[in-house]
Design a protein around this motif. Structure first.
Motif, PDB file in Angstrom:
ATOM      1  N   ILE A  62      39.164  32.933  37.370  1.00 55.87           N
ATOM      2  CA  ILE A  62      39.167  32.449  36.285  1.00 55.87           C
ATOM      3  C   ILE A  62      39.095  31.009  35.518  1.00 55.87           C
ATOM      4  N   GLN A  66      36.622  27.618  35.631  1.00 51.47           N
ATOM      5  CA  GLN A  66      36.066  27.282  34.681  1.00 51.47           C
ATOM      6  C   GLN A  66      37.004  25.542  34.897  1.00 51.47           C
ATOM      7  N   SER A 144      36.042  31.848  27.024  1.00 49.91           N
ATOM      8  CA  SER A 144      36.183  33.401  27.546  1.00 49.91           C
ATOM      9  C   SER A 144      36.928  34.177  26.794  1.00 49.91           C
ATOM     10  N   GLN A 248      41.072  42.687  34.447  1.00 52.47           N
ATOM     11  CA  GLN A 248      40.553  40.895  34.189  1.00 52.47           C
ATOM     12  C   GLN A 248      41.179  39.983  36.053  1.00 52.47           C
ATOM     13  N   GLY A 274      36.083  40.049  33.169  1.00 55.66           N
ATOM     14  CA  GLY A 274      36.845  40.332  33.593  1.00 55.66           C
ATOM     15  C   GLY A 274      36.610  40.166  35.758  1.00 55.66           C
ATOM     16  N   PHE A 320      31.954  32.275  34.573  1.00 56.11           N
ATOM     17  CA  PHE A 320      32.896  31.243  33.671  1.00 56.11           C
ATOM     18  C   PHE A 320      32.823  30.096  33.709  1.00 56.11           C
TER      19      PHE A 320
END
Length: 399
Positions: A62, A66, A144, A248, A274, A320
């Motif tokens: 993630i 990002q 998020s 997640q 997730g 994401f």
């Protein structure tokens, strides 16, 4: 007709620090203190945005995604606003719990050149640190964190310093459940939670809607550190249609799906946002929901996507990253507004916080135009999207 969605404030955190004990619930509504808020900075100087997100551990995918989009937003947008911005990253591995987010918050509140924070990316980390940001007058925008109780209910875990550019579980949970009922015609659903805020909140939201529609449900709970789910798979009824799996960590969703097949269970995995990990969660027929569409289908994003691909050759476009670009865009505009209002000086960190909710963005990266809800610091008219994994591992939008 353009769709309008709400937009929120952002902060970014720096450095990799060890977790400490204890966490803070962010239910305070007291006025921000002067701590960390009184040091003026010149807008002509280099300003820092801290980004708090997991870049290592099971949810590291993630933060890794990002961060690439946060860097792109700073690179593309800051010069046009006359700003010199340095992005600093604070790692919050989900396996270490939420206390590390509080440690990072204290570190960046103390740094007078940190004028905003992006994140935290996960709900537990938001709950642990939002009061610290509020007391210092610092805005933080998550790209998020979706837990409903961060912004709604009588015991809100986040403060008025918190904003998010994605919708909450109060939209995701019912959306997922209605898709199961209306499109999949489910009769029996097993729900897992992983004993952490995001997972428990989302499972609760799905379960409520399923029960309201007279669907038979059962609930399992597993520690967030478990990686072998075979003993839990044995407890899934043979006639269950869906196992709702709000992890997640996409690798865990893939493992669970594979173990369902190994034990001859017919149920399909249905994950939350997730679970979205291209090339990791790839079980054919499984489902997941996400707060962002495939932006490759948005004509206005063509130049942004091309720029991201140039900076990240060989990487797959995910869900994401684009909201992170939008969160940084909002924060940069709030900083610029604070600079204009302060005639070239940000008098206090609260000067930026005051400007966040007034920011509006035309041609928002997720489609339509972006503005804040007048009732909360959540996006306005936002929705979740549901995908099904195809035999080749690709993701197809189905709802």
């Amino acid at each position: 007709m353009k769709k309008t969605i709400g937009l929120l404030g952002l902060l970014v955190l720096t450095g990799l620090v060890a977790a400490t004990t204890g966490s803070a619930r962010n239910t305070s509504t007291a006025a921000p203190t002067a701590s960390g808020a009184a040091a003026a900075v010149k807008c002509s100087s280099t300003l820092k945005l801290a980004f708090v997100t997991p870049v290592t551990g099971g949810a590291g995918f993630i933060g890794t995604e990002q961060v690439t989009w946060a860097k792109l937003a700073v690179k593309r947008l800051a010069p046009g606003l006359g700003l010199k911005i340095r992005l600093v990253i604070g790692d919050t591995p989900v396996e270490q719990g939420a206390a590390i987010a509080q440690t990072l918050a204290q570190k960046y509140v103390a740094d007078k050149t940190v004028v905003g924070v992006i994140g935290p990316s996960t709900s537990g980390a938001v709950a642990a640190s939002s009061k610290t940001y509020f007391d210092a007058g610092i805005a933080h925008i998550s790209p998020s964190a979706t837990r409903t109780s961060l912004t709604k209910g009588t015991a809100r875990e986040a403060t008025p310093a918190f904003f998010r550019v994605v919708p909450g579980d109060y939209i995701q949970g019912p959306s997922d459940a209605r898709f199961m009922v209306e499109k999949l015609k489910v009769k029996k659903v097993v729900l897992l939670d992983f004993q952490e805020p995001y997972s428990v909140g989302l499972a609760d939201a799905v379960e409520r809607t399923l029960k309201a529609n007279s669907i038979t449900t059962s609930r399992l709970s597993v520690a967030n550190t478990v990686t072998d789910f075979s003993s839990f798979v044995t407890r899934v009824p043979n006639d269950a249609d869906i196992v709702f799996f709000p992890t997640q960590k996409p690798a865990d969703a893939q493992t669970f799906a594979a173990q369902l097949v190994e034990q001859g269970k017919r149920a399909k995995v249905f994950g939350g946002d997730g679970s979205n990990g291209v090339g990791v969660f790839k079980a054919p027929g499984a489902y997941f929901s996400n707060f962002a569409p495939d932006i490759s289908g948005i004509p206005a994003d063509k130049a942004i996507i091309a720029a991201w691909k140039r900076d990240n050759p060989g990487k797959a476009l995910g869900s994401f990253g684009p909201p992170t670009y939008g969160a940084v865009q909002v924060m940069l505009r709030a900083i610029k507004k604070a600079c204009v209002a302060g005639h070239g000086t940000i008098a206090t960190k609260r000067s930026v916080l005051r400007q966040v909710k007034s920011v509006q963005v035309k041609n928002w990266i997720l489609g339509g135009d972006f503005k804040f809800s007048t009732k909360s610091n959540d996006p306005l008219n936002a929705k979740f999207y549901i995908f099904q994994i195809q035999p080749n591992g690709s993701y197809k939008l189905v709802g």
